[in-house]
Structures are given as C-alpha cells and as structure tokens.
Design an enzyme around this catalytic site. Structure first.
Site, PDB file in Angstrom:
ATOM      1  N   GLN B 134     -16.388-116.962  33.057  1.00  0.00           N
ATOM      2  CA  GLN B 134     -16.908-115.632  33.368  1.00  0.00           C
ATOM      3  C   GLN B 134     -18.385-115.696  33.737  1.00  0.00           C
ATOM      4  OE1 GLN B 134     -17.986-112.942  30.287  1.00  0.00           O
ATOM      5  NE2 GLN B 134     -17.350-114.343  28.678  1.00  0.00           N
ATOM      6  N   SER B 137     -23.606-112.424  32.135  1.00  0.00           N
ATOM      7  CA  SER B 137     -25.027-112.373  31.745  1.00  0.00           C
ATOM      8  C   SER B 137     -25.906-113.056  32.776  1.00  0.00           C
ATOM      9  CB  SER B 137     -25.231-113.085  30.417  1.00  0.00           C
ATOM     10  OG  SER B 137     -24.548-112.422  29.403  1.00  0.00           O
ATOM     11  N   SER B 169     -19.435-119.826  29.666  1.00  0.00           N
ATOM     12  CA  SER B 169     -18.774-120.861  28.858  1.00  0.00           C
ATOM     13  C   SER B 169     -17.866-121.724  29.719  1.00  0.00           C
ATOM     14  CB  SER B 169     -17.881-120.247  27.775  1.00  0.00           C
ATOM     15  OG  SER B 169     -18.461-119.122  27.227  1.00  0.00           O
ATOM     16  N   GLU B 252     -12.334-109.122  25.557  1.00  0.00           N
ATOM     17  CA  GLU B 252     -13.130-110.216  25.019  1.00  0.00           C
ATOM     18  C   GLU B 252     -13.509-109.945  23.571  1.00  0.00           C
ATOM     19  OE1 GLU B 252     -17.088-112.854  26.009  1.00  0.00           O
ATOM     20  OE2 GLU B 252     -16.968-110.833  26.746  1.00  0.00           O
TER      21      GLU B 252
END
Lengths: 360, 392, 392, 360
Positions: B134, B137, B169, B252
């Site tokens: 993903q 951020s 991640s 999430e």
C-alpha cells in the site's frame, strides 16, 4: 425489541428520579414498582413456563438488568427473579415449582444471605447448621443481605456436618433477627442474626452438604445479571456525561470540543463496548453451556466492575462541581457502582477466578 | 445462511477436506509472518508442502473463503467461515496464504472495482499470484493521510506520477502497489485524490527498506519518478479516491486490532509469560496482577472483535467502530509485550541470546498504535463520528 | 537562617514549650475538620482545652508560625517551621487553629495589602477572631474563575455589589468573605475584576448550604443584594483583582495537594487498609499491588511537596508548579480513598454502620480534583506555562 | 553548578550520537570516553580523598548519573565508580584503598556478577564457594553481568558454608569463562561461567559469610544511582518529545497545541518531577543516614523505572512513525529504559521491598 420496550417502560415507571423520591422518603424498596415490573413478566424471565414464567433465559435477563442499570432501578429483580429463581430451578420439585410461581407472579420476594464478613467468600462460610433431631439449628450472622430488609424468604448458606447446605426459610422464622440498613445507594440490605433457628429437612434446597450444586448456578446467574446491570449503569452514566459535554459551555465553547475530554470520552466508550461484549457472552454461555460458564461470568463481572467505576469517576469529574451536588443524578450512579462492585464478589475475587481457570 | 443442521454437515465436510488436503508439515500452528506464504511473482516456497497447501486451498476457494466463487473464493457465509477457522485451528493449520491483496485491496475492489478489474485482479490475488503493498503515507504527513503530495498529471491516456511514499510495508517484495495520488491540486484536500494501481516493475518506480528500532523491518520508502499509469488502473472515480481509502482503512484497522487478542481458545498470557520466564507460575505479585488484568482485557477484546464481525455480517456494518477495534487491540498488544518483557527479565535483553527475538517483537508492537492511523486519530474518530462531540 | 547548632537549640526550646503549653486533650492526633478549632466570632469551643490551646499558641505566634511577629506570627524560618511541625507531630498535637484566613487570605494580604489592612486584619486572623470564606466561583462558570458576573458599581465612597457566588465553603459559619467582583464591565475578562473584603453581616448578604453526594457539605451558595462595600476594603488595585486571585489560588492549591500524602513518617496506606478491613494484612493480591503502588506514589508526592516548599523558601518560588502539586495530590487522594473503600468492602457501604463515614470521606475526595481548579485546568497550566506548549 | 558543567562536558564528549557510533561500529564500550570521564574526576566521586577521590557523596553521584542518563552515556560509571567503590569503601583496608585509587584514576574497571537467573535475587544465590585447603573453589554461572565483557575485575557473589560471600577477582583468573553479549541498548553484558575457580582468603571482600555487610551498601548506592540515571533518561526523552511537539505540524497546527497531547505531556512532566524528588531523597539519605536508606532507595528505583517507561512510551507514540525509525534517537531511550528497568531489581522487586518496610 425487548430492550426497547424495557427502556420505554422504565423511562416512565422508574427513571432515576424514582430512586431519589424513594430515598428522600426514607425508603429502600418500592413494592408498587415491583408489582408493575412483575406485571411486565420480568420476574419470570428465568422461570419455566409450567411455573408461570416466560423462560427467556439468561441473555434476556441480562438485557433487562442492563436496562434497569441505566436508570438505577431499585428492585429485587436480581435477588428474586435471577438468583432465587435459578436456585429453585436446579431443584424443580413440586415445592420449588410453587415457589417459582410465587416469584413470577410477584407474590414472594427472596434475598440471598451469604456474606459473613466485609467480603464475598462463600467457601469460607462459618455459620453452622448443627443437627437437632431430624432437623437443624442455624447459628451465626449474615451481612450485606441485599433486599434482606423486606424479602419474604431468605436463602441462607450454612455449614452442616455434611458440608455447605442451602436453606430456604421464611423471613419471619423464629430466632432470626433482622436489622435493615440503608446502603449508600439507597438500596436495602440487612444484617441477620440466626440464634439457634430451627430448620427441617424440608427447608433444605437441594441436598444436605451439597449447596454448591444449587448455589453455583444461582450465583453465576446473579453475577452475570449484576454485570449486565453495571454495564447498563456505565452506559447510563456515560450518556449523561456525553450529553453534558455537548451542552455545557466553558471558555466560550462546548466543553465536549476540548480534545482531552474527547479522547477520554472516546476511551471510556471503548471500554463500555468491550465490557458489553463480555456481558453478552456471559448470558449466551449461561444459556448454551451452563456447566462451563464460570470463566465467562467472572470475566463479565470483573470487567463490568472496572468499567462502571471508570464511567462514574469520569462522569463526576467531567461534570465538575455540579456533578458533586446531591441535586444532580451522577452521584447516584457513583454510589450504585460502588455497591455493585462489592456485591457477589469484587474485581479481585473475579480476577482470581479467571486466573485460576486460565492457569495464571 | 445455513440452518443449524446444514452447518453441522458443512463442518463435517470441511473437516474431512482439511484432513485430506492440509499437508502434515503445515499443521504446526506457526502463524508468524516468516512462516506463512505471502505469494507473488517472486515467491520462493519454503517447502513443497507450502506450495501444495496454497494450490489446494486456492483450488477450493479457501484462500479467500468469503469471496464469491467467480473471483476465486468459496462463497462461504460468516457462520461457515467461523467453522472453517475453528477447524483450521483444531488441526493447528497455517493459513495457506496471507496478503494485503486479500485483507485490504480485495475488499475495496469488491466494493468499488469495475467488473473488468474484479475479473482481472481478484482471481490472481486469490491464487497468490500477485503480491500487493500500500502507498498511503508520505514523509512529513504522519497521521494526516489526506495530506497527499504525490502528483498524478493527466496526460490523456495515462497519469504521470511523481512523488514519494513511506511506510510501504514489504514494498521491496511486492509486485504491485495501490497508492493515493493527488490528481486535482485545486480541489479541497480530500476531494482531489485518486486511488491508483501501479505495477512496481513500471519504469520510474524504486523502493528502499527502512531500518526500525526493532531492527530490520518490512517498511520501505517508495519513489515515483515520471511513472506512467494507464487510465484503467484507477479504483473508484477520479478525485474520489479518498472514499476508497477510507473504506480500505476500515479493513486495515480490523486486521491490526486482532493482533492483540489471539483466539479465545488460545493460551493464557500468564501461562505464556511464566513459561517464557522458566517459572512454574508468575512469581512477582505485581506482574501477576497486571497479567490477569491483561488477560481479562484480551478475552473481552477478542469477544468484541467477534461481536463486531457478527454485526457486520448482519448488515449493520462496522464502519467507524473499526477505530475502536484498532485502538483497543493495538494498545492491548503493546501492554501484552511489555508484560512479556518484564516476565523474561534480563533473558530478553540480549539481541543474540536465545530469547533475543522477544525484544524485536516487543519493539515492533510500538508501531501498532501508529501505523494504519494512530491511537489519537482513532480516539478522535470515535469522539467525533460515533459520540458526535463537536469540533473545536 | 539558623545554623545547624541553633536549630538544635530551637528544637529543644519548642519541645519544652509544647510540653508545658499543649493541653493533654489536644494530643490525640485528630486533624479532621470537626476536631479542630476554626475560630471566628461565633465559634463555640468544644472544650476548655481547645480554647486554652488556641490562646496559648496565638500568644506565642504559633497559629501562624511563618508570619512576622508584628502581625501576630512567630517569625519562624522554613527550617524552624519544619521543626515545629515535627515536634507537634511527635506529641500528636492538634493544630491550634485552622482557617482560610491563615491559609489563603493571609498570604495575599501579606503580599498585596496596605499597611493599614495588614495591621487591621492579620492579627485578628492569627488570634482566630475572624473567620473567612472565599467567593470565587459563580453558577455556570465552572473552571472559568475569571468568568465573574457579580457586579460592583462604583458609588463614590463604596461599591454596590450584586450577584451570586457558589462553592463558598463554610460561608454559613464565616464572618467575612473575600470575593471577586466585576468592577469594569467593558474591560477584557481578566482586567475588570476587583478583590473585595465583605462583612457577612452587611445588609444584603445571605447564604445557603449545598447538599453534596457525600451528604451534608461545607459548601454554600452566597447572594449579594445591593451590598455596600466601602472603598478601603479592596485588596490590590482596582480592576487588578485577578492578580490577587491568581496568587491566592497558588496557596489554595498547595493546601489541597497535601491532603493526599500525609507526612512521610505517617502510617502506610496498606496497613491502614488492612486494619480498616479487619484483616492482618491485605488478602486480595490485586488490591495489595494497587496499595503498594499508591504507597510509592504517596511517599514520592510527599517528598515533592517538601521539595517545592524548600524551593519556595530558597526564593525560587513555586509559582505555576503549584498546579502540578494540586493535580498530583488530589488525584492521589482520590485513588487512596477508592482503595480504602475496596478494602473495607461491604462494611463501608452502610451509611449508618460503624464504617459509614468512610463512604462520605470517599465521596468528598471526588471534589478535590474539581475545587480550587480542576485537574484539567491544572494540566493546561503545566502544559502552557511550564512546558511552553502553544495555544490552539 | 556540578550539573551544568557535567551537562556541558557530556553534550560535547558523549551526546546520544556517540552511543549510535559505538553501536554501528559493533562495540559496547568506549575506553577513551571512560578515560575522559575519569579525567573529570567522576570516577572518584564516592572515593575518599586519601585514595585520590573527591568524596562528594551519593547526592553528587546521582546528579552525575542523572546527566549521563540524559544523553545515554555508555560507561562503567555505575559498575566501577558507584557499586565497586562503595563495596571497597566498606572494607577500606590498604588493599581496598589501592583498588579505589585505581578506580579513581581510571586504571581499573569493575563489574558486579550477581544475577543467576533472569531476575535479580541476590539472596537466592546458588553459586558455590566450596572450601579447598585454605581457599575456595567457585562453581556456577553468572548472567547479566553489566560491563562484564571488558571489566578488569569482577565482584562475585557466591555461597560458602558460612553463608553468602563476596569475592573480588581479576577477570582473567583461570577457570572463568566469559561470553560478552550485546544488550539491546548497545551496552555490554557478559555471561561468566566459573568452573572450579580457585580463590584465596585475600580474594574475599569483607568477611566470609557476611557478604551483605559490604554488598548491601554497594547495591543501594548502585540502585540509587541507576534510579538517578533513569530519571535523567526520562527527562532527556521528555525534552526531545516536548521539542517535537512544538516544532512538528500536522493538520495545519503544531501538534503540541492539541489539548489531548498537552495533558498527556503535562501528566508526564508531573510524574518526572515527583520521581525526581524520590531520586534526590535517596541520594540525601544515603549521604546522611546510610543505615536507613533501603526504603528511600527502593522508592527511587521503583518510581524511576515506572516513570522512564512512561516517558519512552509516550515519546515514541507522540513522535509517530519517525519515533520508530532507527535513524531517530528515541528508540535508544526506549531500549535503555528497558535494560535499566531490569538491572539491580525491577519494579516488582523494589515494590515488594517497600511493602515489607512499610508493613503492607
């Protein structure tokens, strides 16, 4: 649906102001209210249909207790309709069926006389039930007998030669000396001294020396319902607090717009939700798998105790000075939370039960 | 929904299927990141058993049991899924596949994707053929996920993407990334973002791992330098990517929250702590009291996650309450690891000692209450959206 | 400052004085509100010993040991005062006099008062001849003490005061009130307030007790209806009363904070709890762990109050840190009473039982973190003024 | 004044980046830094002037430890200059004076080998010191020997027939097998196996069978200084956090303007201040009334442990993602706080000491 109708009924018949009026009148019990509650069929929620009950089970009983906790209803629901009814149901002979029918119909109220010191410790019961001819003589003192000042009958735990034994006695049996006391939450509790009170084999509920077969399910039912009541109490105190946060202005803004209070309120809501899960689970397990309910029940009671105490402490603090005044209802929630915390085993008691069951 | 009787049948059926299909080696109860297959183009199976288990489960739709069968799922109801998980736990089976495609992108595609996107991506996710990461951020944005600076310029048949993502991640191991990109710089903050799917092999995409206080970490920084993204790789409408992001964040949060609880049938924390400490039971009364409280909270939190899943199934949805689950679960997990460290004492303080991984695990939990939305953001969501408290 | 040697002398001197002057009946260690002399015009001494003890202590300046002797004090240094208090504790002496005049108004007068005001009011306070109450809060204002609606109109030689105060402790027993009054309605909130001294017997002053959740309480509501207050009864400058109020709040906070700690030589909470519960020691491990933590915090908080008093003496002042002392002390006191209630179990739940006063004491502590500035206000003071964190 | 000069020196000689460089170089000890610290006279802070020390006492030692905690200085200050020096000082014969002189001058470093399990429990020492002719043979394993990987000498607690006995041995005595380990905070700790290590009566510090006469003051001095170090660590982490709260902007404002963070920061500051009082008190009591210091010392260590852990947890959380990265220093504070929490008795150990002394 049950919850909605219960809430509608209680908002009308037993709002918090009813408790205030009772207290201001120096009374600890409202027989008329209890008759109205019985009229709703709630006294029979755990009683078989054959005995005039609705037999809706512990999840339903918890739901009713939750709603009664919201408005701090002062009634013998737990003592009579939950604890005594569950004890009687374990026996379910003709006499017990009659007794349950009397509870369901609102003709008889019960109280449980179990504590002897300042803490709940049934296994440490010292009161004696010595043999006397074909019967027994009961000697000792019971304390913190909730609803014991007005109940028609008393369930008494005593130690016979064969072991712990549960007696079901009329409250006016000769030799029983009752002192009714005002609890801080406006409820009734009695100290009862037994001076060689005579009891027969017929007065024994269940088997001599095997009180726990009857009492354990009854205690678990009571603890689960009390946990539900306390979760309702927490929700009631919380709703009042959130309402105040929205309406009350200080430093020119609603105090609920201050982030520190928002986060504390949000944390408290999370605690209430998590406790609600434990409470619902206890009711479900008591209905579905009653022999294995000890963990679920102690989890619910321990969590409900902590959560209710947090809810009332935050409630009083967030209300500021007004929360401290007797005119405002928050104090009633705080006092009831404290009594509920102690009754039928406090946080430490149930935490140790969970620890034992989980091998900690 | 099955009636009670057919659920019993289903249990028998799934039990027998597991008995025949789950390789013995995959029944060791290991569920940590390193033991489980994450799939993807470059996945190297740790054993034949791992490969076999993935293939068999995927063929039966059980890598994504709730998804419709047309997209590679088994089409199970919530009640059936519970039974499947119980039966998996009964034989200590590892999950056959774990991926952000399953837990995050999949639900978003099922909800927002075009029929073409669903038909194209979902079956590949279910079979473990593509691995996703993903891209939310950005550096300096922190909790403010809508503060997206990565730009996507409209070039007719594609967007030209430039910018940087952080906390992606496993980006170094992923095949594709789903990313928030600002496609309208003049619109209000939440209104100019699009949700794009980007192939990590596209020219201009590079990635670099981040080292954490717990040591090597799955987190990366990912850079986009004039990356061309075709127009059909958008999920949801143009400039409405924030809706997709919010939906996905809910999933999430639920995933992170369950880290702290374990299954209700699992072992008690106190026993785990005593065993780790090499003691018959916890000796320190203070520590024991804290362990009991943590155990109470873990049991109740586990019941809460189950309750909310049931509510979601019943059509009430979890919605903003996922913020509660995330907050409660992650804070609990941090407490739990603090207690484990205390129980292990000096044993857990040696990086290279036999208990050295405890410290890394403990430090890793500190990120739980930051990633996927900080605890503070979660509390604000609860306060504003659930409790309806007013803004400042 | 005395040197070490002369402090030893001082101790011998004060010990001998106490031996000769403190009546035996006053050596029972009772320090609750009901056991102590509060003074005032209408005070009824509970015994000859109580009267004698007040007279002797006042004559020696020991009702206000730190005040200058010209105003009725003993002019002791901080070190001497400590010795005096230690010697008092050694023989379990009750304080000879307790009053808001000593703890609150006195320090403000010493700092802001005119020579005439000091000479007039302070000696009367020291001798216990007038009893004071405070008029700060108003209905609906809560924590916002500067939100003063009570008006003082300038009528040349006097102010005409109209309005209402709430939480005026012991107003029904007080002779005088020190009150915040708005004397300039056009000035900014903090700039139009004056600090006035008002005789409760003045025409137009009435008062009414408030019932609290703990039962009867010392708190009152006080009403001003066209009360005429002569111009010489202002402390500090006109419209600068907020400065006086802030100064005085600091003293009030210090006073409230020490409620939670007791003296470091005092009895341990755990022992107190066990005794109250009628147990040889605390049986419940959870409760015992909490009692130990509370004991640690109480000891450290007591040391902190001492440390800050020493710093104040050394000229560094306590200033805004009084907010810390107030916050820490009152939160501790609430915890302590929660634990006492838990230890006493059902014994403490009967209003009329032998332990009934426990519940009232417990409920009373809930006001500690509200009165004299809420814990929230204290934390904001620390954050803004001590840590220098920015405003919103 | 001492604090200011210490801070100035350390900001130059041993900022947190020094620890980072050391770690990145794979080292756990910096002998050059230790020599510079000895050059400041700090190694002699508890050593008599006759032995080349400055004899400034425990309050001063605590002040230095506090400042070293602020920047996470990695040095054998506690092991050598506090614990070993205090132990030697209890004996203070010619040999002990020489040993103290060597510590003060930076010629010798010491480590204390006391733990045998994962927890601090000196009274439960199992390592044996069997009689062998006029001497002893030591057998057993010591763990978590802080600074034990490089120290020149080791103080070892062992059980002789007469009772617990403290030995002062060179680290290269035959039969001692040292394994140096990296701790999570970058410090050195060793496991040391004693395989029938020979020791003579001269190696005994104090009296055979009476280790505690020497060790108790040494442990208390070490615990008090460690508490001071941890209070400094808490203050260092807090300063970094408050700085970040002021500078970092999010949602368009400095995050330090959010009230929820303000209140948490303020609460943490209060905790740090209260702990500082306990730490200062421990130093003062050790100087003024060393025989009665147990309560003050355990109070300080327990409070400092809790406070440091709160400070680093809040520090990481308030820093958000950046606080989790290895590039940022907050992680070093968190790891050191965890090691400090365990060394010389954890919170639970010291809480029980306080409970015993206060009769709880």
């Amino acid at each position: 649906m049950l919850a909605d109708s219960a809430r509608g009924f209680l908002d009308d018949a037993a709002p918090v102001s009813a408790l205030r009026h009772l207290r201001d009148a120096g009374r600890t019990h409202d027989p008329d209210l209890w008759q109205r509650i019985c009229g709703m069929g709630w006294a029979g929620v755990l009683i078989p249909e054959d005995a005039g009950g609705s037999d809706m089970g512990h999840a339903a009983a918890g739901m009713l207790a939750h709603e009664m906790g919201r408005t701090l209803v002062n009634s013998p629901f737990l003592s009579s309709a939950v604890i005594a009814a569950t004890a009687l149901r374990q026996v379910a002979d003709a006499r017990a069926m009659d007794a349950m029918a009397a509870i369901a119909a609102g003709r008889t109220t019960y109280a449980l006389a179990i504590d002897e010191t300042h803490k709940f410790a049934p296994e440490a019961t010292a009161m004696t039930a010595g043999r006397s001819g074909n019967g027994f003589r009961l000697s000792g003192t019971k304390r913190f007998v909730i609803d014991g000042g007005f109940a028609d009958r008393i369930l008494v735990l005593a130690r016979a030669a064969e072991g712990l034994t549960l007696f079901d006695l009329p409250a006016d049996r000769a030799g029983m000396d009752r002192t009714a006391l005002n609890l801080i939450d406006g409820r009734d509790a009695a100290r009862i001294t037994f001076g060689n009170v005579e009891a027969t084999g017929d007065d024994v509920l269940g088997q001599v020396g095997d009180a726990m077969a009857v009492l354990k399910p009854a205690l678990e039912a009571g603890q689960a319902a009390l946990a539900a009541e306390m979760s309702g109490l927490a929700a009631g105190a919380f709703d009042m607090t959130v309402g105040y946060l929205k309406e009350r202005k200080q430093f020119g803004r609603p105090i609920g717009s201050f982030q520190a209070l928002q986060h504390r309120a949000a944390h408290l809501w999370c605690e209430i939700e998590v406790t609600a899960s434990a409470v619902l689970n206890a009711g479900r397990v008591l209905d579905g798998n009653p022999g294995e309910a000890a963990l679920a029940v102690s989890l619910a009671k321990a969590r409900a105790t902590s959560t209710a105490q947090l809810a009332v402490m935050e409630g009083v603090q967030m209300h500021g000075g007004i929360g401290m005044t007797d005119e405002y209802d928050m104090g009633f929630y705080m006092k009831r939370a404290r009594v509920g915390a102690e009754w039928l085993g406090d946080y430490g008691y149930h935490a140790e039960q969970v620890a034992a069951l989980r091998g900690i | 929904m099955h009636a009670e009787g057919s659920l019993t049948e289903f249990r028998a059926e799934i039990r027998s299927w597991l008995e025949q299909n789950c390789p013995q080696e995959m029944r060791d109860g290991r569920i940590t990141d390193d033991a489980i297959c994450w799939g993807g183009k470059n996945w190297v199976f740790s054993s034949d058993a791992q490969r076999l288990w993935l293939e068999r489960a995927a063929a039966r739709g059980l890598t994504v049991p709730r998804w419709p069968s047309e997209y590679g799922g088994a089409g199970l109801s919530r009640a059936e899924e519970k039974i499947f998980l119980e039966e998996m736990e009964r034989i200590n089976a590892r999950p056959p596949l774990k991926s952000f495609g399953i837990s995050m992108l999949g639900p978003a595609l099922l909800h927002f994707g075009t029929p073409e996107q669903k038909g194209h991506y979902l079956p590949q996710i279910a079979r473990g053929e593509i691995r996703w990461c993903q891209g939310y951020s950005e550096p300096g944005a922190g909790s403010d996920l809508a503060s997206v600076q990565t730009r996507g310029e409209d070039k007719g048949d594609h967007w030209l993407v430039n910018g940087q993502k952080i906390w992606t991640s496993y980006a170094d191991k992923a095949d594709w990334i789903f990313a928030l990109v600002r496609t309208d710089r003049d619109a209000p903050k939440h209104k100019g973002i699009s949700f794009l799917l980007i192939d990590m092999e596209d020219p201009g995409v590079t990635t670099r791992p981040i080292r954490l206080i717990s040591g090597a970490s799955p987190f990366c920084e990912t850079f986009f330098d004039n990356v061309q993204v075709p127009k059909d790789r958008i999920v949801g409408e143009e400039n409405r990517g924030w809706d997709v992001a919010k939906y996905l964040l809910t999933h999430e949060r639920e995933m992170i929250s369950s880290g702290g609880t374990g299954l209700s049938g699992g072992r008690a924390l106190g026993a785990v702590m005593a065993q780790m400490a090499g003691e018959p039971s916890l000796q320190d009364p203070t520590l024991r009291a804290a362990a009991i409280r943590c155990e109470l909270d873990a049991l109740a939190t586990g019941l809460t996650i189950e309750r909310y899943k049931d509510m979601a199934e019943a059509g009430n949805g979890v919605g903003d309450a996922s913020a509660m689950l995330k907050y409660v679960g992650t804070e609990l997990n941090k407490r739990r690891h603090e207690l484990i460290m205390s129980a292990c004492g000096s044993d857990a303080l040696e990086w290279d000692g036999p208990a050295g991984s405890r410290a890394a695990d403990w430090l890793r939990t500190k990120a739980n209450s930051i990633e996927g939305g900080t605890s503070e953001v979660m509390l604000t969501i609860v306060a504003r959206r659930i409790l309806g408290l007013p803004g400042a």
